[in-house]
Scaffold this motif. Structure first.
Motif, PDB file in Angstrom:
ATOM      1  N   ASP A  28       0.849  -1.188   0.000  1.00 42.70           N
ATOM      2  CA  ASP A  28       0.000   0.000   0.000  1.00 42.70           C
ATOM      3  C   ASP A  28       0.890   1.244   0.000  1.00 42.70           C
ATOM      4  OD1 ASP A  28      -2.143   1.728   0.132  1.00 42.70           O
ATOM      5  OD2 ASP A  28      -2.394   1.511   2.300  1.00 42.70           O
ATOM      6  N   THR A  29       1.599   1.422  -1.104  1.00 43.79           N
ATOM      7  CA  THR A  29       2.542   2.523  -1.272  1.00 43.79           C
ATOM      8  C   THR A  29       2.614   2.859  -2.751  1.00 43.79           C
ATOM      9  OG1 THR A  29       4.777   3.266  -0.737  1.00 43.79           O
ATOM     10  CG2 THR A  29       4.549   0.978  -1.453  1.00 43.79           C
ATOM     11  N   GLY A  30       3.353   3.900  -3.122  1.00 40.99           N
ATOM     12  CA  GLY A  30       3.460   4.289  -4.523  1.00 40.99           C
ATOM     13  C   GLY A  30       3.984   3.154  -5.382  1.00 40.99           C
ATOM     14  N   GLN A  31       3.344   2.914  -6.521  1.00 42.43           N
ATOM     15  CA  GLN A  31       3.717   1.819  -7.404  1.00 42.43           C
ATOM     16  C   GLN A  31       3.923   2.330  -8.829  1.00 42.43           C
ATOM     17  OE1 GLN A  31       4.396  -1.205  -6.309  1.00 42.43           O
ATOM     18  NE2 GLN A  31       3.502  -1.062  -4.262  1.00 42.43           N
ATOM     19  N   SER A  32       4.705   1.589  -9.587  1.00 40.40           N
ATOM     20  CA  SER A  32       4.877   1.797 -11.022  1.00 40.40           C
ATOM     21  C   SER A  32       4.647   0.451 -11.693  1.00 40.40           C
ATOM     22  CB  SER A  32       6.303   2.258 -11.357  1.00 40.40           C
ATOM     23  OG  SER A  32       6.595   3.481 -10.741  1.00 40.40           O
ATOM     24  N   SER A  33       4.079   0.459 -12.887  1.00 45.94           N
ATOM     25  CA  SER A  33       3.860  -0.817 -13.559  1.00 45.94           C
ATOM     26  C   SER A  33       5.204  -1.501 -13.793  1.00 45.94           C
ATOM     27  CB  SER A  33       3.138  -0.596 -14.891  1.00 45.94           C
ATOM     28  OG  SER A  33       3.953   0.166 -15.771  1.00 45.94           O
ATOM     29  N   GLY A  34       5.195  -2.820 -13.793  1.00 46.57           N
ATOM     30  CA  GLY A  34       6.393  -3.599 -14.057  1.00 46.57           C
ATOM     31  C   GLY A  34       7.238  -3.908 -12.835  1.00 46.57           C
ATOM     32  N   MET A  35       6.850  -3.399 -11.678  1.00 47.87           N
ATOM     33  CA  MET A  35       7.586  -3.692 -10.451  1.00 47.87           C
ATOM     34  C   MET A  35       6.635  -3.609  -9.260  1.00 47.87           C
ATOM     35  SD  MET A  35       9.690  -0.072  -9.972  1.00 47.87           S
ATOM     36  CE  MET A  35      10.875  -0.770  -8.905  1.00 47.87           C
ATOM     37  N   THR A  36       7.056  -4.171  -8.139  1.00 51.85           N
ATOM     38  CA  THR A  36       6.258  -4.098  -6.920  1.00 51.85           C
ATOM     39  C   THR A  36       7.117  -3.526  -5.810  1.00 51.85           C
ATOM     40  OG1 THR A  36       4.994  -6.050  -7.573  1.00 51.85           O
ATOM     41  CG2 THR A  36       4.901  -5.421  -5.253  1.00 51.85           C
ATOM     42  N   ARG A  37       6.663  -2.427  -5.214  1.00 52.96           N
ATOM     43  CA  ARG A  37       7.348  -1.837  -4.061  1.00 52.96           C
ATOM     44  C   ARG A  37       6.662  -2.310  -2.789  1.00 52.96           C
ATOM     45  NH1 ARG A  37       6.950   2.473  -7.576  1.00 52.96           N
ATOM     46  NH2 ARG A  37       8.939   3.087  -8.482  1.00 52.96           N
ATOM     47  N   ARG A  38       7.464  -2.609  -1.768  1.00 49.86           N
ATOM     48  CA  ARG A  38       6.954  -3.013  -0.458  1.00 49.86           C
ATOM     49  C   ARG A  38       7.536  -2.075   0.589  1.00 49.86           C
ATOM     50  NH1 ARG A  38       8.033  -9.294  -1.804  1.00 49.86           N
ATOM     51  NH2 ARG A  38       6.216  -9.562  -3.142  1.00 49.86           N
ATOM     52  N   GLU A  39       6.649  -1.412   1.307  1.00 53.06           N
ATOM     53  CA  GLU A  39       7.034  -0.424   2.313  1.00 53.06           C
ATOM     54  C   GLU A  39       7.370  -1.103   3.631  1.00 53.06           C
ATOM     55  OE1 GLU A  39       4.945   3.598   2.749  1.00 53.06           O
ATOM     56  OE2 GLU A  39       3.879   2.259   4.115  1.00 53.06           O
ATOM     57  N   ALA A  40       8.488  -0.688   4.238  1.00 50.11           N
ATOM     58  CA  ALA A  40       8.898  -1.232   5.527  1.00 50.11           C
ATOM     59  C   ALA A  40       8.912  -0.142   6.595  1.00 50.11           C
ATOM     60  CB  ALA A  40      10.281  -1.884   5.416  1.00 50.11           C
ATOM     61  N   VAL A  41       9.724   0.889   6.399  1.00 48.63           N
ATOM     62  CA  VAL A  41       9.876   1.974   7.363  1.00 48.63           C
ATOM     63  C   VAL A  41       9.301   3.245   6.750  1.00 48.63           C
ATOM     64  CG1 VAL A  41      11.543   3.400   8.601  1.00 48.63           C
ATOM     65  CG2 VAL A  41      11.929   0.932   8.392  1.00 48.63           C
ATOM     66  N   SER A  42       8.293   3.808   7.401  1.00 55.14           N
ATOM     67  CA  SER A  42       7.650   5.014   6.871  1.00 55.14           C
ATOM     68  C   SER A  42       6.885   5.703   8.005  1.00 55.14           C
ATOM     69  CB  SER A  42       6.676   4.650   5.752  1.00 55.14           C
ATOM     70  OG  SER A  42       5.569   3.939   6.281  1.00 55.14           O
ATOM     71  N   GLY A  43       6.276   6.817   7.653  1.00 52.33           N
ATOM     72  CA  GLY A  43       5.408   7.487   8.622  1.00 52.33           C
ATOM     73  C   GLY A  43       4.250   6.594   9.013  1.00 52.33           C
ATOM     74  N   LYS A  44       3.675   5.891   8.021  1.00 50.49           N
ATOM     75  CA  LYS A  44       2.528   5.016   8.310  1.00 50.49           C
ATOM     76  C   LYS A  44       2.921   3.814   9.150  1.00 50.49           C
ATOM     77  CE  LYS A  44       1.329   4.312   4.052  1.00 50.49           C
ATOM     78  NZ  LYS A  44       0.674   3.831   2.837  1.00 50.49           N
ATOM     79  N   SER A  45       4.057   3.203   8.836  1.00 57.12           N
ATOM     80  CA  SER A  45       4.386   1.930   9.488  1.00 57.12           C
ATOM     81  C   SER A  45       5.006   2.085  10.870  1.00 57.12           C
ATOM     82  CB  SER A  45       5.306   1.093   8.591  1.00 57.12           C
ATOM     83  OG  SER A  45       6.568   1.717   8.445  1.00 57.12           O
ATOM     84  N   VAL A  46       5.880   3.083  11.055  1.00 55.17           N
ATOM     85  CA  VAL A  46       6.577   3.205  12.331  1.00 55.17           C
ATOM     86  C   VAL A  46       6.621   4.633  12.874  1.00 55.17           C
ATOM     87  CG1 VAL A  46       8.033   1.182  11.879  1.00 55.17           C
ATOM     88  CG2 VAL A  46       8.869   3.469  11.279  1.00 55.17           C
ATOM     89  N   GLY A  47       6.001   5.575  12.148  1.00 50.74           N
ATOM     90  CA  GLY A  47       6.030   6.964  12.587  1.00 50.74           C
ATOM     91  C   GLY A  47       7.288   7.712  12.177  1.00 50.74           C
ATOM     92  N   ALA A  48       8.013   7.209  11.175  1.00 49.94           N
ATOM     93  CA  ALA A  48       9.221   7.893  10.702  1.00 49.94           C
ATOM     94  C   ALA A  48       8.864   9.295  10.214  1.00 49.94           C
ATOM     95  CB  ALA A  48       9.871   7.094   9.573  1.00 49.94           C
TER      96      ALA A  48
END
Length: 144
Positions: A28-48
């Motif tokens: 559930d993060t910015g995506q581009s066709s042809g690849m898959t991004r997976r978010e680990a550390v962010s404002g949403k996930s850990v408050g970064a």
């Protein structure tokens, strides 16, 4: 002597570390066709507040859409596979071909795409200077 707490009352010397398990990464993060991004550390996930980290997977024989990451600097570590990073310089497309263990730096606003001409998935770890995954997809075609 203990450090002064911030105006909000949080003592930065005793803020808890956060553990993000591989199974908890989110697409559930910015995506581009042809690849898959997976978010680990962010404002949403850990408050970064100042960094975004995650990973990208590019399937064999595919390429991402042309894109840039706004004003974010991006550091990339190649975990596996043989990704190719394509950008334009002096009206010509340039191809970087890092190997596992290598790093790539993408400056802010630089249009580029990732390709995977190989027969195994390419996996990279991403770190950005903003806490959000800024992805601005561009029209298809040459970057030159």
């Amino acid at each position: 002597m203990a450090p002064d707490p911030t105006p909000g009352g949080t003592d930065h010397w005793h803020a808890p570390l956060r553990h993000v398990r591989a199974a908890e990464l989110s697409t559930d993060t910015g995506q581009s066709s042809g690849m898959t991004r997976r978010e680990a550390v962010s404002g949403k996930s850990v408050g970064a507040e100042k960094v975004w980290m995650g990973e990208a997977h590019v399937a064999p024989g595919t390429a991402s859409a042309n894109h840039h990451h706004g004003d974010s600097e991006t550091g990339i570590y190649v975990v596996s596979g043989r990704p190719v990073f394509v950008f334009a310089r002096d009206g010509e497309e340039v191809r970087l071909t890092p190997e596992p263990g290598d790093y790539v730096f993408v400056p802010p606003w630089t249009p580029h795409r990732e390709e995977n001409p190989g027969d195994e998935e390419a996996v990279v770890v991403l770190a950005r200077s903003s806490q959000e995954a800024v992805v601005v997809n561009l029209p298809p075609g040459s970057l030159a």
